[in-house]
Enzyme design. Structure first.
Site: not given
Ligand code: FAD
Length: 606
Positions: A236, A256
């Protein structure tokens, strides 16, 4: 005194995360007796850590969404190595599984008109992740437990399963021990479901909890099940890099999704520099359009920060390697910048990302509403695992089923965020249903006393070894393994490094058989780790051997000596199994031929 206590269930489920609990509810509803075993306390399974949401094409926020788009996105994300039938079932059934969770009491965030709210996530064309702030996994486990508790399921907490038991090639049960007193427990069962989650803890930097050692996947392998796609590990892009004590802890992609941007030490949004061809047509080429996308503008294309995880992770890795990293070796993730766009930004960030706000405030002394975070790649998820039949979740061993992160197929070379929680629900349910059916159609196999005696004898050996001179320390072996996997089988791999890793694994195996521990059997983590070493090393070896076999770069597997995709390998899955003589066999197998109607959907959505 009896050497062990015996329990009997029609269906035994190993694991009480989302997959195990959903399977238990389904099997119990089918009218068979169900036992769930977990090695931590109920409510502590790794699923509680899931943050961003569960992916399902409910089309609540964007009516253009549908199962076909979710299917095509999942296949594209998996670089077409996915089991297409699993991807089809997943996309079709996820909405029903999420609505069912809502009916059982899950309190999702809402749209203005009261429907389940959905957010953007990397690789998903439309806002698709149903969520509860950034605590979706917690709410999912709470709901499943509340619902499951009324179904007459027997729960066995803090029990570690150390071996599966077979007779005549069919599953017969499992052997475990209770961590509180250290006493053995024999579970007789007509069908067993493995739902033991991932393996992040064989790496040094990981978002996973202590429980995630790949133990259940290894149990299945040693019982004769085949593993596939083990080379595909998801790193990740956004784990914490500072302070060292929390390195690897996850920062949800939801940051995000809500408009957070990545910058290097020069202040540049480097994600615009490198957009893969496969995604160019879906990705914005300017900051303004990217922002509009995160705010729900249906005509805007997604910002490059929401490209697939493997790609974003490698871009951060590149920035750091090339000297443009942050002081602690990461990139900046900035959500505070949205103050220039919306008036109530501070309140908005705290409402949308409450756990992230607290995580940084308490662990790093950073207020994310005012300052950027420092982030870097962290070992997060394994796409590979136990090979299963797409419809029933049965493994290559009769009567043995698998679901959740430990099973493979759905995600191919790379998983899209949110597709794990939906995987647990869709395939947990299916595993429960078909295991119950299997249990109804088959009788309990006898288990030989000799088999159990051999296994309990083996499990007790580490105590005897402690009296020898210089027994190996199991924690040191685990730590050396984690360090080695991080360095040689991590985000960037090469044949030379992978061969070194294999040599190292062999040496660690020799050391592991000499590991010894003192003390008594009650809550003895040394004993636990000694027994777990075999499984961690099995998983490490299967990842490394599969990574050697795949001479290309694709999804979660990147080779510095083969940086491009190979057309031939794009048609192959890599399969691992244990031979009669106990060796690990690795072979490329052609992927399943896709059905024509599904191929057409993919072509239309390209
Ligand atoms: P787990 O929840 O890991 O449960 C495994 C169970 O098996 C546990 O009960 C454990 O005690 C038991 N067990 C293991 N070995 C044994 C043994 N030998 N004997 C007995 N019991 C055993 N995915 C999403 O889709 N959306 C997200 O927003 C998301 N966020 C995430 C955030 C973080 C920080 C992390 C790390 C992952 C996230 N994921 C997310 C991934 C997702 O959470 C996991 O893939 C998923 O929860 C795994 O669920 P599971 O049921 O397969 O296993």
């Amino acid at each position: 005194m009896e050497k062990y206590t015996t329990f009997e269930h029609d269906v035994l489920i190993i694991g009480a995360g989302g997959a195990g609990l959903r399977a238990a509810i389904e099997a119990s509803a089918a009218g068979v007796s169900v036992g769930v075993v977990c090695r931590s306390l109920l409510g502590k399974a790794h699923t509680v850590m899931a943050e961003g949401g569960v992916a399902a094409a409910l089309a609540n926020v964007d009516t253009r969404d549908g199962w076909q788009t979710h299917f095509a996105d999942t296949m594209r994300g998996g670089q077409y190595l996915n089991d297409w039938r699993m991807a089809e079932l997943h996309a079709k059934e996820a909405p029903e599984r999420v609505r069912e969770l809502e009916a059982w009491g899950a309190i999702f965030d809402r749209t203005k008109d009261g429907r389940i709210l959905q957010r953007n996530f990397g690789g998903h064309k439309y806002p698709r992740l149903a969520h509860v702030g950034d605590r979706t996994g917690l709410e999912m486990i709470r709901t499943l437990q509340d619902h499951g508790i009324h179904q007459g399921i027997d729960f066995h907490q803090e029990i570690t399963i150390i071996s599966l038991l077979k007779e005549n090639d069919r599953i017969a049960g499992a052997l475990g021990y209770d961590r509180e007193k250290g006493r053995f427990r024999l579970y007789k069962s007509k069908a067993v479901i493995i739902a033991t989650g991932g393996m992040g803890k064989i790496y040094k930097i990981t978002s996973n909890s202590w429980d995630c050692t790949g133990g259940g996947t290894s149990l299945a392998y040693h019982a004769g099940a085949k593993l596939i796609d083990m080379e595909f590990i998801q790193f990740h892009p956004t784990g914490m890099v500072w302070p060292p004590s929390v390195r690897g802890l996850l920062i949800t992609e939801g940051v995000r999704g809500e408009g957070g941007v990545l910058k290097n030490s020069e202040g540049r949004r480097f994600m615009f520099d490198d957009v893969p061809d496969l995604y160019k047509h879906q990705t914005s080429d300017n900051e303004e359009e990217g922002w509009r996308y995160t705010q729900g503008d249906k005509d805007a294309k997604r910002p490059p920060e929401l490209l697939t995880r493997d790609h974003v992770a490698r871009c951060i890795y590149r920035e750091v390697k090339e000297g443009r990293g942050t002081p602690h070796g990461g990139a900046y993730l900035d959500i505070a910048w949205i103050k220039s766009k919306i008036s109530n930004a501070e309140v908005h960030i705290k409402k949308k990302l409450p756990s992230m706000y607290h995580q940084f405030k308490e662990l790093a002394g950073i207020d994310i509403t005012k300052e950027p975070m420092e982030v870097g790649p962290t070992t997060h998820y394994i796409m590979g695992g136990i090979r299963v039949d797409a419809d029933t979740q049965m493994t290559d061993v009769e009567g043995l089923f698998a679901a959740g992160e430990c099973a493979a197929g759905l995600h191919g070379a790379n998983r899209l965020g949110g597709n794990s929680l939906s995987d647990l629900l869709v395939f947990g349910k299916r595993a429960g249903e078909f295991a119950a059916q299997y249990a109804k159609e088959h009788s309990q196999m006898q288990i030989s006393e000799e088999q159990v005696a051999n296994l309990t004898g083996l499990a007790e050996k580490p105590f005897a070894r402690y009296d020898q001179e210089n027994p190996e320390n199991p924690f040191q072996i685990q730590s050396d393994l984690q360090e080695m996997m991080q360095d040689l089988v991590g985000i960037i791999r090469s044949e030379k490094g992978l061969n070194e890793a294999l040599e190292s694994i062999n040496k660690l195996k020799d050391r592991a058989v000499n590991a010894g521990i003192g003390g008594n059997r009650e809550y003895n983590p040394g004993w636990h780790t000694t027994m777990e070493l075999k499984h961690m090393l099995t998983i490490a070896e299967s990842i490394t051997r599969s990574a050697i076999e795949r001479n290309e770069s694709r999804g979660g597997h990147y080779r510095s000596d083969y940086t491009e995709k190979s057309e031939a390998l794009g048609q192959m899955n890599i399969c691992v199994w244990k031979t009669e003589s106990g060796e690990m066999q690795v072979e490329k197998i052609p992927k399943k031929e896709i059905r024509n109607d599904l191929r057409e959907i993919i072509e239309q959505m390209k």
